[in-house]
Motif scaffolding. Structure first.
Motif, PDB file in Angstrom:
ATOM      1  N   ALA A   1      18.898  13.987 -41.752  1.00  0.00           N
ATOM      2  CA  ALA A   1      18.471  12.605 -42.424  1.00  0.00           C
ATOM      3  C   ALA A   1      20.140  11.954 -42.509  1.00  0.00           C
ATOM      4  CB  ALA A   1      17.976  12.606 -43.774  1.00  0.00           C
ATOM      5  N   PHE A   2      20.984  12.500 -42.976  1.00  0.00           N
ATOM      6  CA  PHE A   2      22.359  11.812 -43.252  1.00  0.00           C
ATOM      7  C   PHE A   2      22.869  11.330 -42.047  1.00  0.00           C
ATOM      8  CE2 PHE A   2      26.805  12.109 -43.446  1.00  0.00           C
ATOM      9  CZ  PHE A   2      26.962  11.155 -44.529  1.00  0.00           C
ATOM     10  N   ALA A   3      22.726  12.241 -41.057  1.00  0.00           N
ATOM     11  CA  ALA A   3      23.139  12.062 -39.546  1.00  0.00           C
ATOM     12  C   ALA A   3      22.646  10.815 -38.965  1.00  0.00           C
ATOM     13  CB  ALA A   3      23.001  13.263 -38.796  1.00  0.00           C
TER      14      ALA A   3
ATOM     15  N   ALA B   1      24.086   3.230 -39.458  1.00  0.00           N
ATOM     16  CA  ALA B   1      24.933   2.487 -40.015  1.00  0.00           C
ATOM     17  C   ALA B   1      26.291   1.970 -39.284  1.00  0.00           C
ATOM     18  CB  ALA B   1      25.411   3.014 -41.584  1.00  0.00           C
ATOM     19  N   VAL B   2      26.575   3.313 -38.382  1.00  0.00           N
ATOM     20  CA  VAL B   2      27.897   2.983 -37.792  1.00  0.00           C
ATOM     21  C   VAL B   2      27.590   1.976 -36.478  1.00  0.00           C
ATOM     22  CG1 VAL B   2      29.420   4.299 -35.834  1.00  0.00           C
ATOM     23  CG2 VAL B   2      28.763   5.384 -38.095  1.00  0.00           C
TER      24      VAL B   2
ATOM     25  N   VAL C   1      29.394  -1.279 -35.826  1.00  0.00           N
ATOM     26  CA  VAL C   1      30.069  -1.818 -34.339  1.00  0.00           C
ATOM     27  C   VAL C   1      29.468  -2.892 -33.919  1.00  0.00           C
ATOM     28  CG1 VAL C   1      30.183  -0.891 -32.171  1.00  0.00           C
ATOM     29  CG2 VAL C   1      30.411   0.721 -33.973  1.00  0.00           C
ATOM     30  N   ALA C   2      28.080  -3.231 -34.014  1.00  0.00           N
ATOM     31  CA  ALA C   2      27.715  -4.288 -33.490  1.00  0.00           C
ATOM     32  C   ALA C   2      27.955  -5.778 -34.010  1.00  0.00           C
ATOM     33  CB  ALA C   2      25.943  -4.315 -33.289  1.00  0.00           C
ATOM     34  N   SER C   3      28.243  -5.502 -35.514  1.00  0.00           N
ATOM     35  CA  SER C   3      28.555  -6.640 -36.217  1.00  0.00           C
ATOM     36  C   SER C   3      29.925  -6.878 -35.939  1.00  0.00           C
ATOM     37  CB  SER C   3      28.248  -6.260 -37.482  1.00  0.00           C
ATOM     38  OG  SER C   3      28.862  -7.289 -38.534  1.00  0.00           O
ATOM     39  N   ILE C   4      30.846  -6.173 -35.669  1.00  0.00           N
ATOM     40  CA  ILE C   4      32.058  -6.271 -35.604  1.00  0.00           C
ATOM     41  C   ILE C   4      32.464  -6.786 -34.194  1.00  0.00           C
ATOM     42  CG2 ILE C   4      34.389  -5.116 -35.084  1.00  0.00           C
ATOM     43  CD1 ILE C   4      33.648  -3.119 -37.388  1.00  0.00           C
ATOM     44  N   GLY C   5      31.717  -6.273 -33.198  1.00  0.00           N
ATOM     45  CA  GLY C   5      31.721  -6.723 -31.790  1.00  0.00           C
ATOM     46  C   GLY C   5      31.044  -8.006 -31.808  1.00  0.00           C
ATOM     47  N   GLU C   6      30.270  -8.456 -32.634  1.00  0.00           N
ATOM     48  CA  GLU C   6      29.730  -9.848 -32.511  1.00  0.00           C
ATOM     49  C   GLU C   6      30.753 -10.796 -33.129  1.00  0.00           C
ATOM     50  OE1 GLU C   6      25.989 -12.388 -34.526  1.00  0.00           O
ATOM     51  OE2 GLU C   6      27.175 -10.822 -35.447  1.00  0.00           O
ATOM     52  N   THR C   7      31.483 -10.445 -34.119  1.00  0.00           N
ATOM     53  CA  THR C   7      32.728 -11.418 -34.638  1.00  0.00           C
ATOM     54  C   THR C   7      33.828 -11.339 -33.615  1.00  0.00           C
ATOM     55  OG1 THR C   7      32.018 -10.556 -36.972  1.00  0.00           O
ATOM     56  CG2 THR C   7      34.060 -11.481 -36.637  1.00  0.00           C
TER      57      THR C   7
ATOM     58  N   ILE D   1      18.177  -6.311 -32.985  1.00  0.00           N
ATOM     59  CA  ILE D   1      17.071  -5.023 -32.840  1.00  0.00           C
ATOM     60  C   ILE D   1      17.518  -4.154 -33.812  1.00  0.00           C
ATOM     61  CG2 ILE D   1      16.387  -3.530 -31.110  1.00  0.00           C
ATOM     62  CD1 ILE D   1      15.724  -6.491 -30.718  1.00  0.00           C
ATOM     63  N   LEU D   2      18.675  -3.854 -34.261  1.00  0.00           N
ATOM     64  CA  LEU D   2      18.849  -2.673 -35.353  1.00  0.00           C
ATOM     65  C   LEU D   2      18.448  -3.094 -36.499  1.00  0.00           C
ATOM     66  CD1 LEU D   2      22.701  -1.726 -34.164  1.00  0.00           C
ATOM     67  CD2 LEU D   2      20.673  -0.220 -34.467  1.00  0.00           C
TER      68      LEU D   2
END
Length: 600
Positions: free
Chosen positions: A66-68, A74-75, A79-85, A44-45
């Motif tokens: 905008a930066f925030a 990105a964070v 987090v989702a990518s690390i959690g998936e792994t 979804i992201l």
């Protein structure tokens, strides 16, 4: 072979798996849930990230805001990518562990099934299917658990993506949902051909290739291959099978190309219609470009996710069927699980054949016909006759490897079928004609178990004739046999193998000793020493020996002479010689050949 295995439901198969691993179910569910959450969030992201970035670029956000926003996106993605792994690396090893558990259960079942079943093609085929369900990380048991790790996040993500599209341009969802079904339809047509050809390859061609190729590096074939120049014939057969496999693969590739081409044409047309609907909405309705790119991302995700769902549903059906085959094999009845009516007597008194006849499966002729005899405690009995006369079959019937087709076999006056088979086996020390060694130490090959009694082992080695051989080895009785598991393993000669088999019989120390050609691989001098050791060991025990060496059975209490599965004579050596019948003829011919050999 026609498949007669019960086709269990998916629910039943899942319960079957989880009931065998109750301690792993909670962990499995937890890891799957966390993995699903992480993977869904990542999908979804990826869909909304383009919209967010475009909104940041084209709207009046302060640089700090905008930066925030971009940093938060990105964070979250990280987090989702690390959690998936992380959770996949927790879930998948657990699945493999469960598969290996079921593979060990299958191995145990295969080793304990009734002996006659192991000699049928139907057994071998059902075993291959059951092995496929438990020895592959992408099929059967592991495959089904893998399917759930794919379909659960796919369904949730697809529903969210569909909700995004419907909320902005409802009509565009229709052609986009049709696309994956078209893809799936064409892929199923291909998979039918693929399944047939892969089955032909795995269940027929690969099995034959394995049988032939195993002779390439199996040491026991080395001498004959070289002496008889068999390499050319073996390679020729192997190459022929390779050509069959190539033809099957080419057939699959042609079917794949045909179905893929048609699928791509139809999907391209439907996708074009969906994009035209979205473009129409942009030009006629107030839809932002950021929404347009988000819809495109959602389209791509829906296409991939629905295809994955349909493919996984098909795999679930196939894997569930393989699990049903696995269960069918595991449910095959076996005598070792059946409790006998009677307790095995502590002391052996007699073994009697009463009009016993036996036919091997798929055979029209009797291997043994109307055989009757009785063996009393302490007697030494010999079964003699030409090849194919039924000698070894009688030993198999005594051992309950087969059941009589007619008649009955009695132990102490009771039918042997009334005793628990594993208890019944404890009566016998055996030396089979075909001696097998295992990739264990010499000690383990003699004791044939995990618990080794050092005194019994020493006694077995001393009296079997292996002592001098073992003393020359650096690791003595702890030396590994065969080179399959240890490069320093050794190969026993034929004569040493027979001494090993005798050591096993001594170690077991049973009341009845069964000997099937115990000296076939020995020279005359070694044979004499072996029979002296056998006579010493069988003193006070009951023994039944099958042999062609009639000079070795003269002291037996009863010699049973067989021809074409029937008893033609029985008695002591002196009685049979005086009859001048079949036994006397065989004995006289052997004696004449021996004398002629001595003169030469």
């Amino acid at each position: 072979m026609e498949n007669t295995t019960q086709d269990y439901s998916l629910k039943s198969n899942l319960y079957y798996i989880f009931s065998h691993v109750p301690n792993q179910v909670k962990k499995l569910g937890t890891y799957l849930s966390l993995y699903t959450l992480s993977k869904t969030a990542l999908i979804i992201l990826n869909v909304v990230s383009t919209k967010v970035i475009l909104e940041v670029l084209f709207r009046a956000f302060t640089p700090q805001n905008a930066f925030a926003i971009v940093l938060l996106l990105a964070v979250c993605t990280l987090v989702a990518s690390i959690g998936e792994t992380i959770f996949w690396n927790k879930y998948w090893p657990l699945v493999v562990h469960i598969r290996l558990l079921f593979l060990s259960l299958l191995g145990e079942k295969a080793m304990k099934l009734d002996y006659p079943a192991t000699e049928t093609p139907e057994f071998l085929e059902s075993l291959e299917v059951a092995r496929a369900a438990s020895s592959n990380n992408k099929r059967g048991l592991a495959g089904l658990l893998l399917n759930f790790s794919a379909i659960v996040p796919a369904v949730i993500s697809c529903m969210i993506c569909a909700g995004i599209v419907i909320g902005i341009t409802p009509w565009a969802i229709i052609p986009m949902f049709i696309c994956p079904f078209v893809n799936f339809k064409f892929s199923q047509e291909y998979k039918k051909i693929q399944y047939q050809k892969e089955y032909q390859i795995s269940e027929d061609i690969d099995r034959k290739k394995e049988i032939i190729s195993s002779t390439f590096w199996d040491f026991k074939y080395g001498k004959e291959i070289r002496v008889f120049n068999l390499a050319e014939l073996l390679i020729q057969r192997f190459v022929g099978l390779m050509k069959e496999q190539e033809e099957a693969v080419q057939c699959m590739e042609k079917a794949k190309f045909k179905n893929t081409a048609f699928s791509k044409i139809v999907v391209f047309t439907l996708e074009s219609i969906a994009y035209m609907i979205v473009l129409f909405r942009i030009t006629h309705v107030d839809i932002s470009f950021s929404d347009f790119f988000m819809i495109i991302g959602a389209f791509d995700s829906i296409l991939l996710l629905v295809e994955e769902i349909l493919r996984t549903l098909s795999d679930i059906q196939k894997n569930s069927k393989e699990i049903s085959c696995f269960r069918g094999f595991m449910d095959m009845p076996q005598k070792s699980e059946q409790k006998g009516e009677l307790t095995l007597p502590s002391e052996f008194h007699s073994l009697e054949f009463r009009q016993v006849s036996f036919q091997y499966p798929n055979s029209d002729n009797f291997a043994v016909h109307n055989v009757s005899f009785c063996i009393e405690k302490g007697q030494h009995v010999a079964l003699v006759g030409l090849n194919g006369s039924g000698k070894t079959t009688i030993l198999k019937l005594i051992m309950r490897l087969y059941e009589p087709t007619e008649g009955e076999i009695l132990l102490n006056g009771e039918n042997i079928q009334k005793f628990t088979i594993l208890e019944y086996y404890t009566l016998f020390s055996t030396m089979f004609q075909q001696i097998q060694t295992y990739a264990f130490s010499i000690a383990e090959n003699i004791a044939m178990g995990t618990q080794i009694d050092s005194e019994r082992l020493k006694n077995s080695i001393m009296h079997s004739g292996l002592y001098e051989v073992i003393q020359k080895l650096p690791k003595k009785e702890n030396t590994q046999l065969l080179k399959l598991m240890d490069d320093t393993g050794i190969e026993f000669s034929g004569g040493q193998m027979q001494k090993l088999a005798f050591a096993r019989a001594i170690y077991k120390n049973a009341q009845i000793v069964l000997l099937d050609e115990p000296t076939a691989a020995l020279d005359a001098f070694s044979e004499e020493k072996m029979f002296e050791a056998i006579n010493e060991f069988t003193e006070g025990r009951t023994s039944i020996v099958v042999t062609h060496r009639l000079s070795c059975v003269q002291n037996c209490n009863n010699i049973i002479c067989l021809e074409n599965g029937t008893i033609v004579e029985q008695g002591t050596h002196q009685e049979l010689m005086s009859l001048k019948g079949k036994y006397a003829i065989l004995f006289s011919k052997q004696a004449a050949l021996y004398e002629r050999g001595m003169k030469n």
